[in-house]
Design a protein around this motif. Structure first.
Motif, short mmCIF file in Angstrom:
data_model
loop_
_atom_site.label_atom_id
_atom_site.label_comp_id
_atom_site.label_asym_id
_atom_site.label_seq_id
_atom_site.Cartn_x
_atom_site.Cartn_y
_atom_site.Cartn_z
N LEU A 27 56.16 -6.69 30.58
CA LEU A 27 54.75 -6.29 30.55
C LEU A 27 54.36 -5.77 29.17
CD1 LEU A 27 52.04 -5.71 31.96
CD2 LEU A 27 52.98 -3.49 32.65
N MET A 211 46.56 -7.84 31.99
CA MET A 211 46.71 -9.27 32.28
C MET A 211 46.25 -10.13 31.12
SD MET A 211 45.14 -8.90 36.12
CE MET A 211 43.80 -7.92 35.46
N LEU A 263 49.60 -9.58 38.12
CA LEU A 263 50.75 -9.57 37.20
C LEU A 263 52.00 -10.13 37.87
CD1 LEU A 263 50.10 -6.13 35.50
CD2 LEU A 263 50.10 -8.34 34.35
#
Length: 302
Positions: A27, A211, A263
């Motif tokens: 991430l 995102m 995600l």
């Protein structure tokens, strides 16, 4: 002075009690690849107040180590305990964070004089610069504009993040801080990013940048350039994201469920949430999947 897009990073969880470390690594790399100007961990979107201190410490250590000073890292230290907020600020300083962010304690209420006293004490004891965080829907406490102006005079209070969703309120804060141009003014709700920047704000702490970080960075740059055609195009896409990903289901956590589900479907990290909330079931996941398939963010960025 901090400006730009500073995403409020979600906290990937392997289960209700443990951090998804590999997911967090993916991430962070994904967000940084979008050209963001900083990261905000352990905020509302990061579920900070719902996490154990063990997980909070792990997140601080992992993110600061991985970012390695590429961009500023802001750490959420919101807590009902003043002592624990100070302890978290010291932990953040130890591992290389750049600033801390605190919403008011969210159990007992307080008046504006008490609010000022609380933040002055926190700023005095924090080894890192402090951002004020206005989140009245969660804390039941609202920073009056004059309170923000008063606290901005403290040498260790350097900015303000507003998640009230009230554009007129934000404009009043901007007006009162016009003689303090080094004080950073950020907005949370991404639907207001364009409007708040055009009226004097310095950037956004926007959940959708988990995102699509490049979209929000592009909006920030378009506002700086006063490119209204690009701004209009980006705003339509941001509203599309908001209306399709943050409105599924009937939980008060549907925004967070939507971000984490997206995600997960993008293959970046898990979608587990801290209690009392749960991730989407297949019916809701299918709605998010359908929405993602219809987005074409790259199209508006070219």
């Amino acid at each position: 002075m901090l400006k730009g897009i500073v995403p409020p990073v979600i906290t990937p969880l392997g289960d209700k009690k443990n951090l998804d470390i590999e997911g967090l690594e993916r991430l962070i790399e994904h967000i940084l690849s979008g050209g963001v100007h900083g990261l905000f961990i352990l905020g509302t979107t990061g579920e900070g107040p719902s996490l154990s201190y063990k997980i909070r410490n792990e997140v601080i250590e992992q993110v600061c180590s991985q970012v390695d000073s590429k961009v500023p890292v802001l750490v959420g230290i919101t807590d009902t305990s003043f002592t624990e907020s100070v302890r978290l600020s010291k932990k953040a300083a130890e591992v290389g964070a750049d600033a801390v962010v605190a919403a008011p304690p969210y159990y007992f209420s307080m008046n504006q004089a008490e609010l000022i006293g609380y933040y002055e004490s926190l700023a005095d004891e924090s080894p890192l610069p402090l951002f004020l965080y206005n989140m009245p829907s969660h804390t039941k406490i609202h920073f009056e504009p004059e309170t923000v102006k008063n606290l901005a005079e403290h040498s260790n209070i350097i900015g303000f993040k507003d998640s009230s969703g009230d554009l007129l309120y934000f404009q009043n804060v901007v007006r009162l801080l016009q003689d303090n141009p080094e004080f950073s003014l950020f907005v949370g709700p991404e639907e207001m990013l364009m409007q708040t920047m055009l009226t004097g704000g310095h950037g956004g702490v926007n959940g959708g940048a988990n995102m699509f970080p490049n979209l929000y960075v592009a909006m920030y740059e378009a506002v700086l350039e006063k490119n209204f055609d690009r701004m209009t195009s980006f705003q339509k896409k941001i509203l599309q994201i908001s209306s399709n990903l943050y409105t599924v289901g009937n939980s008060p956590a549907k925004y967070l469920q939507g971000v984490k589900c997206a995600l997960s479907l993008m293959g970046i990290c898990s979608d587990n949430l801290a209690l009392p909330y749960n991730s989407f079931k297949e019916q809701e996941r299918e709605k998010i999947r359908h929405a993602l398939n219809r987005f074409n963010v790259e199209e508006v960025l070219t």
